[in-house]
Write a protein that holds these residues in place. Sequence first.
Motif, PDB file in Angstrom:
ATOM      1  N   SER A  56      38.504  48.478  25.401  1.00  0.00           N
ATOM      2  CA  SER A  56      39.539  47.706  25.687  1.00  0.00           C
ATOM      3  C   SER A  56      40.826  48.537  26.115  1.00  0.00           C
ATOM      4  O   SER A  56      41.948  47.726  26.390  1.00  0.00           O
ATOM      5  N   HIS A  57      40.719  49.883  26.183  1.00  0.00           N
ATOM      6  CA  HIS A  57      41.843  50.400  27.068  1.00  0.00           C
ATOM      7  C   HIS A  57      41.596  50.178  28.343  1.00  0.00           C
ATOM      8  O   HIS A  57      42.785  50.606  29.288  1.00  0.00           O
ATOM      9  N   MET A  58      40.531  49.619  29.157  1.00  0.00           N
ATOM     10  CA  MET A  58      40.644  49.446  30.365  1.00  0.00           C
ATOM     11  C   MET A  58      41.369  48.287  30.862  1.00  0.00           C
ATOM     12  O   MET A  58      41.840  47.292  30.005  1.00  0.00           O
ATOM     13  N   GLY A  59      41.862  48.315  32.207  1.00  0.00           N
ATOM     14  CA  GLY A  59      42.398  47.262  32.643  1.00  0.00           C
ATOM     15  C   GLY A  59      41.956  46.115  33.307  1.00  0.00           C
ATOM     16  O   GLY A  59      40.710  45.997  33.449  1.00  0.00           O
ATOM     17  N   GLU A  60      42.523  44.827  32.937  1.00  0.00           N
ATOM     18  CA  GLU A  60      42.017  43.660  33.704  1.00  0.00           C
ATOM     19  C   GLU A  60      43.051  42.866  34.653  1.00  0.00           C
ATOM     20  O   GLU A  60      44.219  42.668  33.896  1.00  0.00           O
ATOM     21  N   VAL A  61      42.879  42.623  35.899  1.00  0.00           N
ATOM     22  CA  VAL A  61      44.140  42.110  36.653  1.00  0.00           C
ATOM     23  C   VAL A  61      43.475  40.942  37.414  1.00  0.00           C
ATOM     24  O   VAL A  61      42.442  41.234  37.912  1.00  0.00           O
ATOM     25  N   ARG A  62      44.057  39.508  37.328  1.00  0.00           N
ATOM     26  CA  ARG A  62      43.445  38.567  37.909  1.00  0.00           C
ATOM     27  C   ARG A  62      44.180  38.145  39.178  1.00  0.00           C
ATOM     28  O   ARG A  62      45.161  38.432  39.234  1.00  0.00           O
ATOM     29  N   VAL A  63      43.392  37.992  40.275  1.00  0.00           N
ATOM     30  CA  VAL A  63      43.655  37.718  41.596  1.00  0.00           C
ATOM     31  C   VAL A  63      43.407  36.431  41.881  1.00  0.00           C
ATOM     32  O   VAL A  63      42.279  36.075  41.876  1.00  0.00           O
ATOM     33  N   GLU A  64      44.050  35.374  41.982  1.00  0.00           N
ATOM     34  CA  GLU A  64      43.851  33.880  42.357  1.00  0.00           C
ATOM     35  C   GLU A  64      44.616  33.518  43.453  1.00  0.00           C
ATOM     36  O   GLU A  64      45.763  33.776  43.758  1.00  0.00           O
ATOM     37  N   GLY A  65      43.830  32.310  44.184  1.00  0.00           N
ATOM     38  CA  GLY A  65      44.871  31.871  45.101  1.00  0.00           C
ATOM     39  C   GLY A  65      44.065  31.691  46.521  1.00  0.00           C
ATOM     40  O   GLY A  65      42.862  32.355  46.594  1.00  0.00           O
ATOM     41  N   PRO A  66      44.175  30.617  47.276  1.00  0.00           N
ATOM     42  CA  PRO A  66      43.576  30.649  48.442  1.00  0.00           C
ATOM     43  C   PRO A  66      43.276  31.673  49.646  1.00  0.00           C
ATOM     44  O   PRO A  66      42.253  31.801  50.211  1.00  0.00           O
ATOM     45  N   ASP A  67      44.169  32.904  49.300  1.00  0.00           N
ATOM     46  CA  ASP A  67      44.022  34.023  50.356  1.00  0.00           C
ATOM     47  C   ASP A  67      43.379  34.965  49.480  1.00  0.00           C
ATOM     48  O   ASP A  67      43.342  36.361  49.541  1.00  0.00           O
ATOM     49  N   ALA A  68      42.748  34.789  48.164  1.00  0.00           N
ATOM     50  CA  ALA A  68      42.434  35.888  47.389  1.00  0.00           C
ATOM     51  C   ALA A  68      41.397  36.980  48.008  1.00  0.00           C
ATOM     52  O   ALA A  68      41.594  38.194  47.757  1.00  0.00           O
ATOM     53  N   ALA A  69      40.544  36.498  48.468  1.00  0.00           N
ATOM     54  CA  ALA A  69      39.601  37.255  49.274  1.00  0.00           C
ATOM     55  C   ALA A  69      40.120  38.140  50.324  1.00  0.00           C
ATOM     56  O   ALA A  69      39.734  39.318  50.490  1.00  0.00           O
ATOM     57  N   THR A  70      40.737  37.480  51.366  1.00  0.00           N
ATOM     58  CA  THR A  70      41.433  38.006  52.405  1.00  0.00           C
ATOM     59  C   THR A  70      42.310  39.164  51.972  1.00  0.00           C
ATOM     60  O   THR A  70      42.338  40.328  52.414  1.00  0.00           O
ATOM     61  N   PHE A  71      42.999  38.655  50.893  1.00  0.00           N
ATOM     62  CA  PHE A  71      44.060  39.888  50.270  1.00  0.00           C
ATOM     63  C   PHE A  71      43.363  41.124  49.817  1.00  0.00           C
ATOM     64  O   PHE A  71      43.874  42.022  49.935  1.00  0.00           O
ATOM     65  N   LEU A  72      42.206  40.964  48.923  1.00  0.00           N
ATOM     66  CA  LEU A  72      41.564  42.031  48.530  1.00  0.00           C
ATOM     67  C   LEU A  72      40.981  42.702  49.590  1.00  0.00           C
ATOM     68  O   LEU A  72      40.755  43.924  49.277  1.00  0.00           O
ATOM     69  N   THR A 142      47.905  38.621  38.462  1.00  0.00           N
ATOM     70  CA  THR A 142      48.441  38.722  37.055  1.00  0.00           C
ATOM     71  C   THR A 142      47.750  39.797  36.315  1.00  0.00           C
ATOM     72  O   THR A 142      46.690  39.955  36.180  1.00  0.00           O
ATOM     73  N   ASP A 143      48.431  40.582  35.509  1.00  0.00           N
ATOM     74  CA  ASP A 143      48.053  41.790  34.642  1.00  0.00           C
ATOM     75  C   ASP A 143      47.447  41.322  33.103  1.00  0.00           C
ATOM     76  O   ASP A 143      48.861  41.079  32.484  1.00  0.00           O
ATOM     77  N   ASP A 144      46.336  41.045  33.108  1.00  0.00           N
ATOM     78  CA  ASP A 144      46.086  40.487  31.657  1.00  0.00           C
ATOM     79  C   ASP A 144      45.455  41.797  30.748  1.00  0.00           C
ATOM     80  O   ASP A 144      45.030  41.430  29.588  1.00  0.00           O
ATOM     81  N   SER A 145      45.782  42.827  31.138  1.00  0.00           N
ATOM     82  CA  SER A 145      45.207  44.017  30.290  1.00  0.00           C
ATOM     83  C   SER A 145      45.711  44.024  28.988  1.00  0.00           C
ATOM     84  O   SER A 145      44.860  44.437  28.116  1.00  0.00           O
ATOM     85  N   ALA A 146      46.917  43.806  28.669  1.00  0.00           N
ATOM     86  CA  ALA A 146      47.332  43.804  27.236  1.00  0.00           C
ATOM     87  C   ALA A 146      46.881  42.470  26.371  1.00  0.00           C
ATOM     88  O   ALA A 146      46.949  42.911  25.265  1.00  0.00           O
ATOM     89  N   GLU A 147      46.219  41.733  26.823  1.00  0.00           N
ATOM     90  CA  GLU A 147      45.729  40.500  26.013  1.00  0.00           C
ATOM     91  C   GLU A 147      44.344  40.300  26.137  1.00  0.00           C
ATOM     92  O   GLU A 147      43.606  39.721  25.555  1.00  0.00           O
ATOM     93  N   THR A 148      43.708  41.396  26.729  1.00  0.00           N
ATOM     94  CA  THR A 148      42.176  41.337  26.675  1.00  0.00           C
ATOM     95  C   THR A 148      41.499  42.631  26.453  1.00  0.00           C
ATOM     96  O   THR A 148      41.814  43.660  26.380  1.00  0.00           O
ATOM     97  N   ALA A 149      40.427  42.141  25.547  1.00  0.00           N
ATOM     98  CA  ALA A 149      39.709  43.388  24.820  1.00  0.00           C
ATOM     99  C   ALA A 149      38.243  43.526  25.808  1.00  0.00           C
ATOM    100  O   ALA A 149      37.746  42.544  26.440  1.00  0.00           O
ATOM    101  N   LEU A 150      37.759  44.414  25.730  1.00  0.00           N
ATOM    102  CA  LEU A 150      36.364  44.895  26.392  1.00  0.00           C
ATOM    103  C   LEU A 150      35.664  45.775  25.295  1.00  0.00           C
ATOM    104  O   LEU A 150      35.985  46.903  24.819  1.00  0.00           O
ATOM    105  N   VAL A 151      34.385  45.099  25.231  1.00  0.00           N
ATOM    106  CA  VAL A 151      33.176  45.521  24.314  1.00  0.00           C
ATOM    107  C   VAL A 151      32.021  45.918  25.163  1.00  0.00           C
ATOM    108  O   VAL A 151      31.600  45.061  25.867  1.00  0.00           O
TER     109      VAL A 151
END
Length: 374
Positions: A56-72, A142-151
Amino acid sequence: MSTETTTPQQTPLHGEHEKLGANFTDFGGWDMPLKYGSELAEHQAVREAAGLFDLSHMGEVRVEGPDAATFLNTALAGNMAVMKVGKAKYSVICNADGGIIDDLITYRRAEDRFLVVPNAGNAPVVAAALAERAAGFDVTVTDDSAETALVAIQGPLAESILLGLVAAADAETVTGMKYYAADDVTVAGITVLLARTGYTGEDGFELYLPNADAVALWNALLEAGSGRGLIPAGLACRDSLRLEAGMPLYGNELSLQTTPFDAGLGPIVSFKKEEDFVGRAALEAAKAEGTARKLVGLKGLGRRAGRSHYAVLKDGNVVGEVTSGQPSPTLGYPIALAYVDAALAEVGTALDVDLRGKPQPFEVVALPFYTRNK
């Protein structure tokens, strides 16, 4: 002089680790379980049955929108636009000089929606870099790291243990899931993003979910695996497992001073894509010039193991440095990852590692050191 110290962060499962008698360590600014009992027993459990990890210490960042793929494709070195929905891709995010800011996994959740997972210590830096690089694109970061757990449940019995907890309608999703794929699944009544990914060299899954559900899922998995060899596993065995699998660790094998080509990650850099991603010019030049050093695997021919920062020698001259090393619990001999002069990177090359003033024989071997039986 300031005596102010920073208190390590705690995951939503910290209390459960305390109940299990974990020994803790500060890792990337987090108070994480190093081991619960014997790190060798935990390592063996993952190789032979299953281990349960709190990531759960790992980060999770959401990338959303029409340009998401091009942006990444401009932000990361890999080609995210060609990834199919439901798949994952390993990549790196570089600075303008081609140095590695972090290595990370990106999941394509929909045509216009991605989840980027950076390492714990780098999560804030990666989230900030993505937000900065998003300027001019029709995307939200959107940085969702603080709200997201990972097991993570890893090991040859991971799938069968998991099947005891999934809804009947999701069983085929689990059994049919390929490596580096992900989907929404209900486990123990909890909706998770289930990914067939891991950092151990074994089959296994990583489960992303809200913090509030972490304790319930953790205990459900422990109960489902009781009597089948599953035990909680800490960072100590995670390190020995990933080393046997030849997987790099940021801060050891990867850094701002290393390029993907130094680290043997050239194939994940896409020069075929049209986008001018950050670091592209520097990496094109690095590829054309060739690298002066290469990351290699070393097998110890004696009993003593090389450790991080130990010098690698050829005919008594320093030709490199160990980045990670320890005795391999599975293979029974010392192994190490090291950067060495490119001319000495061929498999079979005889080298020495300076073990506190005493050169010990090693040889360059192909990576990974360990490959599971599939």
